[in-house]
Design an enzyme around this catalytic site. Structure first.
Site, short mmCIF file in Angstrom:
data_model
loop_
_atom_site.label_atom_id
_atom_site.label_comp_id
_atom_site.label_asym_id
_atom_site.label_seq_id
_atom_site.Cartn_x
_atom_site.Cartn_y
_atom_site.Cartn_z
CD GLU A 172 -2.79 -1.16 2.45
OE1 GLU A 172 -3.98 -0.83 2.53
OE2 GLU A 172 -2.15 -1.64 3.41
CE1 TYR A 173 5.83 5.21 2.83
CE2 TYR A 173 7.23 3.91 1.38
CZ TYR A 173 7.02 5.05 2.14
OH TYR A 173 7.99 6.01 2.21
CD GLU A 187 20.29 12.32 25.90
OE1 GLU A 187 20.97 12.30 24.87
OE2 GLU A 187 19.79 13.35 26.38
CE LYS A 216 30.78 9.83 23.60
NZ LYS A 216 30.76 10.15 22.23
CG ASP A 251 31.40 4.76 18.11
OD1 ASP A 251 31.80 5.93 17.96
OD2 ASP A 251 32.16 3.78 18.13
CE1 TYR A 306 23.87 15.56 20.20
CE2 TYR A 306 24.01 13.37 19.23
CZ TYR A 306 24.50 14.64 19.37
OH TYR A 306 25.62 15.02 18.68
CE LYS A 315 33.73 7.82 25.11
NZ LYS A 315 35.01 7.56 24.52
CB CYS A 332 60.45 -6.53 2.62
SG CYS A 332 58.83 -6.02 2.06
CB CYS A 340 60.15 -5.78 -2.33
SG CYS A 340 61.09 -5.03 -1.00
CB CYS A 369 60.19 -2.73 3.58
SG CYS A 369 60.80 -2.81 1.90
CB CYS A 427 58.94 -2.11 -1.32
SG CYS A 427 57.85 -3.31 -0.57
S1 IVH Z 1 25.34 15.62 23.49
C1 IVH Z 1 27.43 19.41 24.23
N1 IVH Z 1 24.23 13.24 23.36
O1 IVH Z 1 29.30 12.45 21.28
C2 IVH Z 1 26.73 18.15 24.02
N2 IVH Z 1 26.25 13.61 22.18
O2 IVH Z 1 31.75 13.69 22.53
C3 IVH Z 1 27.38 17.32 23.00
N3 IVH Z 1 27.07 11.69 20.92
O3 IVH Z 1 29.83 15.19 19.16
C4 IVH Z 1 26.55 16.32 22.41
N4 IVH Z 1 25.43 10.33 21.46
O4 IVH Z 1 28.67 13.13 18.24
C5 IVH Z 1 25.26 14.01 22.98
N5 IVH Z 1 23.14 11.19 23.33
C6 IVH Z 1 24.16 11.96 22.93
C7 IVH Z 1 25.19 11.49 22.08
C8 IVH Z 1 26.22 12.37 21.73
C9 IVH Z 1 26.56 10.47 20.78
C10 IVH Z 1 28.33 12.17 20.32
C11 IVH Z 1 28.20 13.44 19.52
C12 IVH Z 1 29.15 14.42 20.11
C13 IVH Z 1 30.08 13.53 20.86
C14 IVH Z 1 30.62 14.29 22.04
#
Ligand code: IVH
Length: 682
Positions: free
Chosen positions: A36-37, A115, A117, A119, A230, A318, A412, A415, A436, A441
């Site tokens: 449908e979409y 929240e 973080k 990557d 965020y 972290k 190496c 080479c 090397c 090389c």
């Molecule tokens: S807040 C001043 N919230 O982490 C506030 N950052 O080291 C800065 N990141 O550049 C951002 N998840 O790329 C915030 N829930 C989250 C995040 C987040 C990932 C990253 C973001 C930022 C880096 C800061």
């Protein structure tokens, strides 16, 4: 159908599709079938085809299909995009909580919003009157790249906002979020890249960044990028009380917000959240590297403010790298572009932090000896976000006596030339890289040429790794200057090469001849000279010949260039063979424009003045500050001496401060410094 009716129909369809996109991509809760979409999309496409003047950039049909760009425009962020201070231990987080309380002069509990973080890469999305108009990367925090077309291919980024009932969208809204590539998608992408001989993305962050920085958005569209929002920059006509409310509102406006978030009444509750997230980390389809802790009240955030380039009100807590046990089957040696021989362990495949791993880097012989790693050993490996993890230690109890010691070969593997192994001082300093010594090389040559042709170097489009490999193997290219002597006939001898592709490559070679000095310096592949150093060099040297004659002393007057880099540059230009290749490049027509004229004398008001910086400045990065000094004719140096005219002191100054005081050097605050930069009053 007349245009007026078509317009009404088109608007209805767009509204419907936007709603279903939100249900499907953001809420993960569709209310219609895929068929449908698809039908809705097709109807809209048909109508837009019949009435092309009704197509608007925010139509859901416009997510892909923009023509490729030559380069990205710059976007200056309305408010800087800051970074976060890191913590690795609970004690550091408690210290953060105490600092917040101290600063606010309270002893009561602080409420936090916790929240995940993500990557990935940070982006900013700008909405004007509810329409997505500009999207940019974080860049250096002040200025990023305009990647709007690429961001439009991310299906979870709304092209139009869904304002609440009876509400109109803010006239300007800047939303910040993290664009990421799900783990499965990264694995699939790396499998494809391995097949086609391209270098693998080391981690999901690089993959996301690489995908967002494609000039051709149809490539980005093939990568299933996603986003979690965020935060916000400027929002006109709307304010929020807390970070929590802000996230809630973003969600209602149609943005994807990570559901794994928690309002914590005190710091101890953040620790519970951290532990729960750490435990379920492998279950998320995306990579996370910790928890972000934010003071929930935006009023308190404002009171707390920023220090250097991170907010005082937030912290990244972290996760510890994930460790697992596996067995080493073999140790192989790779020869890199600089000739460095890197031993790599080939292991029984295991999953670590959601990613399947079968290789680990052993860095160098020193590491192997120190950890006593042998072929056949059972080892503990750990992954800190990168696809290639590290060997932490050997499980000695598992030894059977069958394990074999490993030594980097004397010749190496690419080479057969002698391998130079570190001795004495270097070895003591842990710089135990074996190299090397062969100039021709092939391992270095191929890598050198790949680097030379890469986007940020001479950007020879279409000259991929497979082609370079064949050019080197067939002996058509013995150094990078040979590229510019290639003929159509040469290219046609390669596999899977037709006239069209050859023509494109020759044209790309031709285009790449007009370059800039910093690109050319970077392309030469001088050890330790990356893009950044190349940019520093062109501020002082306006021609390659000039750079090639520079002494160690002269090079070291550039702030950011120390003994090691200077020695490497001098060493590079000393090689007769390198000189020959550089001459050949010039003869074959590689050129760069003469340097921009210097500022007129009236603007060179810092002429002859030497500045040194210490501590973090509040309004400028160190680089920006140095650049400003130099563009006004002054000089920036990295150490204080009698010759120094001014020491500019930021927050947390280092030992230079004392030295300057002892030498009687004039000390400037940031404000005084900024006044010196400002144009004179008229
Ligand atoms: S807040 C001043 N919230 O982490 C506030 N950052 O080291 C800065 N990141 O550049 C951002 N998840 O790329 C915030 N829930 C989250 C995040 C987040 C990932 C990253 C973001 C930022 C880096 C800061």
């Amino acid at each position: 159908m007349n245009e007026a009716l078509a317009k009404i129909k088109i608007e209805k369809l767009r509204e419907g599709i936007n709603f279903h996109n939100y249900r499907y991509y953001v809420l993960d809760d569709p209310v219609i079938s895929d068929a449908e979409y698809d039908q809705l999309i097709r109807s809209l496409e048909n109508l837009e085809k019949q009435f092309p003047n009704l197509v608007i950039p925010s139509s859901p049909t416009q997510r892909v299909g923009a023509p490729p760009l030559d380069k990205f425009e710059e976007v200056r962020h309305g408010t800087p995009m800051l970074s976060l201070a890191n913590a690795f231990e609970e004690a550091e987080v408690k210290e953060f909580d105490s600092r917040v309380k101290r600063f606010l002069g309270t002893s009561g509990d602080i409420e936090y919003c916790a929240e995940l973080k993500m990557d990935g890469v940070a982006v900013e999305l700008i909405y004007e009157n509810g329409l997505f108009t500009t999207g940019s990367t974080r860049g250096d925090g002040f200025v990023g790249e305009n990647v709007t077309q690429n961001l439009k291919t991310v299906k979870t980024i709304p092209l139009t906002l869904i304002p609440g009932q009876g509400e109109s969208p803010p006239s300007r809204l800047e939303v910040r979020g993290e664009v990421y590539l799900p783990i499965k998608a990264l694995e699939e992408l790396n499998r494809q890249r391995e097949k086609s001989g391209e270098t693998l993305f080391a981690n999901p962050r690089n993959a996301a960044a690489g995908s967002l920085r494609q000039l051709d958005s149809s490539i980005t569209a093939k990568r299933p990028l996603d986003i979690f929002c965020y935060g916000v920059g400027q929002v006109s006509g709307r304010s929020f009380e807390t970070q929590w409310d802000l996230l809630q509102t973003l969600l209602h406006w149609g943005f994807k917000v990570n559901p794994n978030r928690r309002r914590c009444r005190k710091i101890e509750e953040v620790f519970d959240f951290y532990r729960e997230m750490d435990e379920s980390r492998d279950k998320f389809p995306y990579e996370i590297d910790g928890v972000v802790i934010k003071v929930n009240s935006l009023r308190l955030q404002e009171t707390l403010g920023n220090i250097a380039r991170s907010p005082r009100w937030a912290l990244a807590f972290k996760f510890k790298p994930k460790q697992v046990v596996t067995k080493i089957r073999d140790i192989i040696v790779n020869v890199g572009r600089t000739g460095a021989l890197t031993p790599t362990a080939i292991m029984d495949p295991v999953r670590v932090g959601g990613v399947e791993i079968s290789r680990a880097t052993l860095h160098n012989q020193d590491e192997i000896d120190k950890k006593d790693v042998r072929i056949g050993d059972t080892v503990v490996i750990q992954r800190a976000g990168d696809v290639i993890p590290e060997v932490v230690r050997v499980v000695v109890e598992k030894r059977t006596g069958q394990e074999k010691k490993f030594r980097i070969p004397d010749k190496c593997p690419a080479c057969g030339a002698d391998v130079e192994k570190p001795r004495g001082e270097k070895k003591k300093k842990g710089m135990a890289v074996a190299r090397c010594t062969g100039i021709a090389c092939p391992a270095k040559l191929k890598e050198n040429i790949i680097h030379f042709a890469s986007r940020d170097a001479l950007n020879i489009e279409g000259l991929g790794e497979k082609i370079i490999e064949q050019l080197v193997d067939k002996g058509l290219v013995k150094d990078y200057a040979d590229l510019y002597a290639l003929t159509l006939e040469d290219l046609l001898t390669l596999e899977r090469m037709g006239e069209k592709l050859s023509g494109n490559i020759l044209a790309a070679l031709q285009r790449s001849k007009k370059t800039s000095l910093d690109r050319l310096i970077y392309a030469l592949g001088i050890l330790h000279v990356g893009e950044h150093i190349a940019k520093l060099l062109v501020r002082k040297f306006s021609a390659l010949e000039e750079l090639s004659r520079a002494s160690m002393e002269k090079l070291k007057t550039i702030s950011g260039i120390g003994d090691e880099i200077a020695a490497s540059i001098v060493q590079f230009f000393k090689q007769k063979d390198n000189q020959r290749v550089i001459r050949k490049l010039k003869e074959l027509g590689v050129e760069y424009p003469a340097q921009l004229p210097q500022a007129p004398p009236t603007l060179r008001k810092l002429e002859g003045k030497i500045f040194v910086f210490t501590g973090a400045l509040k309004t400028l990065s160190r680089e920006e500050a140095e650049f400003r000094v130099e563009s006004l004719g002054g000089q920036a140096s990295s150490s204080v001496s009698k010759k120094t005219d001014f020491l500019v002191v930021g927050e947390d100054p280092g030992s230079k401060y004392e030295k300057a005081q002892n030498l009687g050097v004039k000390i400037l605050t940031e404000d005084e410094f900024l006044k010196m930069l400002a144009p004179e009053d008229r």
